[in-house]
Scaffold this motif. Structure first.
Motif, PDB file in Angstrom:
ATOM      1  N   GLU A 152       7.631  -9.482  -6.521  1.00 43.71           N
ATOM      2  CA  GLU A 152       7.029  -8.715  -5.821  1.00 43.71           C
ATOM      3  C   GLU A 152       5.556  -8.307  -6.620  1.00 43.71           C
ATOM      4  O   GLU A 152       5.328  -8.364  -7.448  1.00 43.71           O
ATOM      5  N   PRO A 153       4.957  -8.300  -5.445  1.00 39.10           N
ATOM      6  CA  PRO A 153       3.277  -7.504  -5.827  1.00 39.10           C
ATOM      7  C   PRO A 153       3.422  -6.864  -6.505  1.00 39.10           C
ATOM      8  O   PRO A 153       3.919  -5.541  -6.512  1.00 39.10           O
ATOM      9  N   VAL A 154       2.569  -6.424  -7.786  1.00 40.55           N
ATOM     10  CA  VAL A 154       2.404  -4.875  -8.235  1.00 40.55           C
ATOM     11  C   VAL A 154       0.750  -5.040  -8.166  1.00 40.55           C
ATOM     12  O   VAL A 154       0.731  -3.708  -7.808  1.00 40.55           O
ATOM     13  N   SER A 155      -0.047  -5.628  -8.259  1.00 37.69           N
ATOM     14  CA  SER A 155      -1.425  -5.643  -7.802  1.00 37.69           C
ATOM     15  C   SER A 155      -1.778  -5.769  -6.572  1.00 37.69           C
ATOM     16  O   SER A 155      -0.920  -7.019  -6.114  1.00 37.69           O
ATOM     17  N   LEU A 156      -3.235  -5.868  -5.683  1.00 43.99           N
ATOM     18  CA  LEU A 156      -3.273  -6.198  -4.489  1.00 43.99           C
ATOM     19  C   LEU A 156      -3.498  -7.696  -5.052  1.00 43.99           C
ATOM     20  O   LEU A 156      -3.659  -8.675  -3.660  1.00 43.99           O
ATOM     21  N   VAL A 157      -3.858  -7.945  -6.021  1.00 45.94           N
ATOM     22  CA  VAL A 157      -3.877  -9.785  -6.158  1.00 45.94           C
ATOM     23  C   VAL A 157      -2.793 -10.212  -6.374  1.00 45.94           C
ATOM     24  O   VAL A 157      -2.776 -11.754  -5.728  1.00 45.94           O
ATOM     25  N   GLY A 158      -1.445 -10.418  -6.685  1.00 51.12           N
ATOM     26  CA  GLY A 158      -0.542  -9.907  -6.158  1.00 51.12           C
ATOM     27  C   GLY A 158      -0.265 -10.632  -4.538  1.00 51.12           C
ATOM     28  O   GLY A 158       0.675 -10.878  -4.030  1.00 51.12           O
ATOM     29  N   PHE A 159      -1.030 -10.094  -3.639  1.00 48.21           N
ATOM     30  CA  PHE A 159      -0.110  -9.938  -2.817  1.00 48.21           C
ATOM     31  C   PHE A 159      -0.756 -11.288  -1.957  1.00 48.21           C
ATOM     32  O   PHE A 159      -1.361 -11.929  -1.923  1.00 48.21           O
ATOM     33  N   ASP A 160       0.414 -11.244  -0.623  1.00 47.61           N
ATOM     34  CA  ASP A 160      -0.090 -12.801  -0.647  1.00 47.61           C
ATOM     35  C   ASP A 160      -0.146 -12.576   1.102  1.00 47.61           C
ATOM     36  O   ASP A 160      -0.228 -11.649   1.743  1.00 47.61           O
ATOM     37  N   ASP A 161      -0.273 -13.485   1.213  1.00 48.47           N
ATOM     38  CA  ASP A 161      -1.279 -13.578   3.616  1.00 48.47           C
ATOM     39  C   ASP A 161       0.401 -12.452   4.068  1.00 48.47           C
ATOM     40  O   ASP A 161       0.068 -11.485   4.972  1.00 48.47           O
ATOM     41  N   SER A 162       1.278 -13.053   3.862  1.00 48.78           N
ATOM     42  CA  SER A 162       2.726 -12.499   4.759  1.00 48.78           C
ATOM     43  C   SER A 162       2.905 -10.880   3.940  1.00 48.78           C
ATOM     44  O   SER A 162       3.263  -9.942   5.023  1.00 48.78           O
ATOM     45  N   GLN A 163       3.098 -10.452   2.683  1.00 45.72           N
ATOM     46  CA  GLN A 163       3.132  -9.019   2.888  1.00 45.72           C
ATOM     47  C   GLN A 163       2.384  -8.013   2.941  1.00 45.72           C
ATOM     48  O   GLN A 163       1.859  -7.046   2.746  1.00 45.72           O
ATOM     49  N   LYS A 164       1.031  -8.540   3.517  1.00 44.71           N
ATOM     50  CA  LYS A 164      -0.426  -7.327   3.444  1.00 44.71           C
ATOM     51  C   LYS A 164      -0.188  -7.403   4.744  1.00 44.71           C
ATOM     52  O   LYS A 164      -0.374  -5.844   5.419  1.00 44.71           O
ATOM     53  N   GLU A 165       1.249  -7.280   5.696  1.00 46.09           N
ATOM     54  CA  GLU A 165       1.556  -6.949   6.744  1.00 46.09           C
ATOM     55  C   GLU A 165       2.389  -6.277   6.894  1.00 46.09           C
ATOM     56  O   GLU A 165       3.012  -5.824   7.643  1.00 46.09           O
ATOM     57  N   ILE A 166       3.588  -6.132   5.997  1.00 42.72           N
ATOM     58  CA  ILE A 166       5.002  -6.145   5.810  1.00 42.72           C
ATOM     59  C   ILE A 166       4.724  -4.633   5.171  1.00 42.72           C
ATOM     60  O   ILE A 166       4.243  -4.641   3.777  1.00 42.72           O
ATOM     61  N   TYR A 167       6.029  -3.853   5.893  1.00 41.36           N
ATOM     62  CA  TYR A 167       6.099  -2.420   4.907  1.00 41.36           C
ATOM     63  C   TYR A 167       7.193  -2.595   3.840  1.00 41.36           C
ATOM     64  O   TYR A 167       7.850  -3.703   4.448  1.00 41.36           O
ATOM     65  N   PRO A 168       7.055  -2.116   3.040  1.00 38.99           N
ATOM     66  CA  PRO A 168       6.040  -0.711   2.553  1.00 38.99           C
ATOM     67  C   PRO A 168       4.711  -1.645   1.806  1.00 38.99           C
ATOM     68  O   PRO A 168       3.617  -0.392   0.989  1.00 38.99           O
ATOM     69  N   TYR A 169       5.033  -2.720   1.761  1.00 35.07           N
ATOM     70  CA  TYR A 169       3.524  -3.640   0.673  1.00 35.07           C
ATOM     71  C   TYR A 169       1.951  -3.088   1.628  1.00 35.07           C
ATOM     72  O   TYR A 169       1.087  -2.599   1.144  1.00 35.07           O
ATOM     73  N   SER A 170       2.287  -3.160   3.548  1.00 33.45           N
ATOM     74  CA  SER A 170       1.140  -3.299   3.701  1.00 33.45           C
ATOM     75  C   SER A 170       0.642  -2.050   3.775  1.00 33.45           C
ATOM     76  O   SER A 170      -1.107  -1.364   3.535  1.00 33.45           O
ATOM     77  N   THR A 171       1.279  -0.478   3.655  1.00 31.10           N
ATOM     78  CA  THR A 171       0.552   1.213   2.815  1.00 31.10           C
ATOM     79  C   THR A 171      -0.589   0.497   2.007  1.00 31.10           C
ATOM     80  O   THR A 171      -0.875   1.529   1.618  1.00 31.10           O
ATOM     81  N   ARG A 172      -0.407  -0.465   1.128  1.00 34.34           N
ATOM     82  CA  ARG A 172      -1.204  -0.287   0.208  1.00 34.34           C
ATOM     83  C   ARG A 172      -2.280  -0.990  -0.225  1.00 34.34           C
ATOM     84  O   ARG A 172      -3.180  -1.176  -0.726  1.00 34.34           O
ATOM     85  N   TRP A 173      -1.976  -2.007   1.271  1.00 32.84           N
ATOM     86  CA  TRP A 173      -3.178  -3.098   0.967  1.00 32.84           C
ATOM     87  C   TRP A 173      -4.618  -3.062   1.855  1.00 32.84           C
ATOM     88  O   TRP A 173      -4.906  -1.790   2.250  1.00 32.84           O
ATOM     89  N   ILE A 174      -5.562  -3.117   0.624  1.00 31.47           N
ATOM     90  CA  ILE A 174      -6.899  -3.115   1.418  1.00 31.47           C
ATOM     91  C   ILE A 174      -7.797  -4.164   1.203  1.00 31.47           C
ATOM     92  O   ILE A 174      -7.681  -5.039  -0.361  1.00 31.47           O
ATOM     93  N   PRO A 175      -7.899  -4.669   2.310  1.00 29.82           N
ATOM     94  CA  PRO A 175      -8.959  -6.047   2.698  1.00 29.82           C
ATOM     95  C   PRO A 175      -9.872  -5.625   2.038  1.00 29.82           C
ATOM     96  O   PRO A 175     -11.009  -4.829   0.935  1.00 29.82           O
ATOM     97  N   GLU A 176     -10.742  -6.948   1.431  1.00 27.13           N
ATOM     98  CA  GLU A 176     -11.446  -7.143  -0.656  1.00 27.13           C
ATOM     99  C   GLU A 176     -13.248  -7.124   0.201  1.00 27.13           C
ATOM    100  O   GLU A 176     -13.702  -6.113  -0.888  1.00 27.13           O
ATOM    101  N   GLU A 177     -13.352  -6.816   1.776  1.00 20.62           N
ATOM    102  CA  GLU A 177     -14.737  -6.402   1.790  1.00 20.62           C
ATOM    103  C   GLU A 177     -14.453  -5.229   2.129  1.00 20.62           C
ATOM    104  O   GLU A 177     -15.680  -4.333   2.518  1.00 20.62           O
ATOM    105  N   GLU A 178     -13.007  -4.368   2.083  1.00 20.00           N
ATOM    106  CA  GLU A 178     -13.317  -2.896   2.326  1.00 20.00           C
ATOM    107  C   GLU A 178     -13.323  -2.010   0.798  1.00 20.00           C
ATOM    108  O   GLU A 178     -13.519  -0.886   0.707  1.00 20.00           O
ATOM    109  N   ARG A 179     -13.312  -2.847  -0.119  1.00 22.03           N
ATOM    110  CA  ARG A 179     -13.225  -1.788  -1.768  1.00 22.03           C
ATOM    111  C   ARG A 179     -14.749  -1.914  -1.841  1.00 22.03           C
ATOM    112  O   ARG A 179     -15.108  -2.443  -3.290  1.00 22.03           O
ATOM    113  N   TYR A 180     -15.309  -0.349  -1.328  1.00 17.65           N
ATOM    114  CA  TYR A 180     -16.150  -0.117  -1.638  1.00 17.65           C
ATOM    115  C   TYR A 180     -16.190   0.729  -2.519  1.00 17.65           C
ATOM    116  O   TYR A 180     -17.636   0.615  -2.901  1.00 17.65           O
ATOM    117  N   PHE A 181     -15.774   0.925  -3.214  1.00 18.66           N
ATOM    118  CA  PHE A 181     -15.094   2.274  -4.686  1.00 18.66           C
ATOM    119  C   PHE A 181     -14.615   1.397  -5.794  1.00 18.66           C
ATOM    120  O   PHE A 181     -13.517   0.883  -5.323  1.00 18.66           O
TER     121      PHE A 181
END
Length: 243
Positions: A152-181
């Protein structure tokens, strides 16, 4: 009398009009020259305000992660639990990285990296440092940073493509190009009055909010570009979490 009325009806000469227009253009040109600086200044102030507003989100994310994970992810000192050894700087110092969007709001745990010197952070790197998967504690046991034993993913690095869209993991996902801070968390060094000790009921951290961290770049393979450290703005503050 007729000659006087004729003189009163005369307007500006061509030379006077040209001079007036030249002066007007000179003044307007000077004012417009300040416009880019004004726009840039407003943008910087807005981003700085957003950085200040991330403080609560950082605290909430660190508390969500928990004392054990944050302590391991900011590991800096060794010999903390030995009765025959004094605390010392560890050979491997870790930084815990959080990220947020340009608009602020949500803060998410991105990864844990080995602390790197500025000389090692060139503009071609896509990562802030060498990613760490886990830490084996001096007292025994392992703390996982990216994936749990159950995958199960702990950090954003641990996410796979499917988990980026699955609740509750999707609520934590931030795409790399949007990580401004980027929010870099680390423990205080040895001999500092806030250095960590196992007897403490809290963990004091140095928090460095940096921006811009990653920006969209369609020409790159990952769709983003990492901005080198020397071009970033910084907002630093101390923070602590309790056991």
């Amino acid at each position: 009398m007729k000659q006087m009325n004729t003189r009163l009806k005369k307007g500006f000469t061509l030379i006077e009009v040209v001079i007036a227009l030249a002066v007007f253009a000179f003044l307007i040109g000077g004012l417009l020259g300040f416009l880019p600086w004004s726009v840039e200044g407003v943008s910087k102030v807005r981003e700085q305000d957003t950085a200040y507003g991330l403080v609560d989100g950082i605290q909430i994310e660190l508390e969500r992660m928990g004392f054990s994970l944050v302590g391991a992810g900011t590991h800096r000192l060794a010999g903390m639990y030995s009765a025959f050894d004094s605390p010392r700087e560890s050979g491997t110092k870790l930084d815990l990285l959080l990220v947020a969007r340009r608009s602020g709001g949500q803060v998410a745990f991105e990864q844990v990296v080995e602390e790197a010197s500025l000389a090692e952070m060139n503009s071609d790197q896509l990562e802030e440092g060498a990613n760490q998967d886990l830490l084996t504690k001096e007292t025994g046991g392992v703390v996982y940073f990216n994936l749990t034993e159950n995958q199960e993913p702990v950090s954003l690095v641990g996410f796979d493509d499917s988990q980026k869209e699955i609740y509750p993991y999707s609520t934590r996902w931030i795409p790399e190009e949007e990580r401004y801070f980027l929010i870099k968390c680390s423990q205080f060094p040895l001999e500092h009055r806030h250095q960590h000790h196992p007897s403490n009921g809290f963990l004091a951290l140095q928090v460095d909010v940096q921006w811009p961290y990653k920006v969209p770049d369609p020409s790159s393979d990952g769709g983003f570009r990492r901005i080198p450290m020397k071009y970033r703005n910084h907002f630093r503050l101390p923070m602590a979490i309790t056991r």
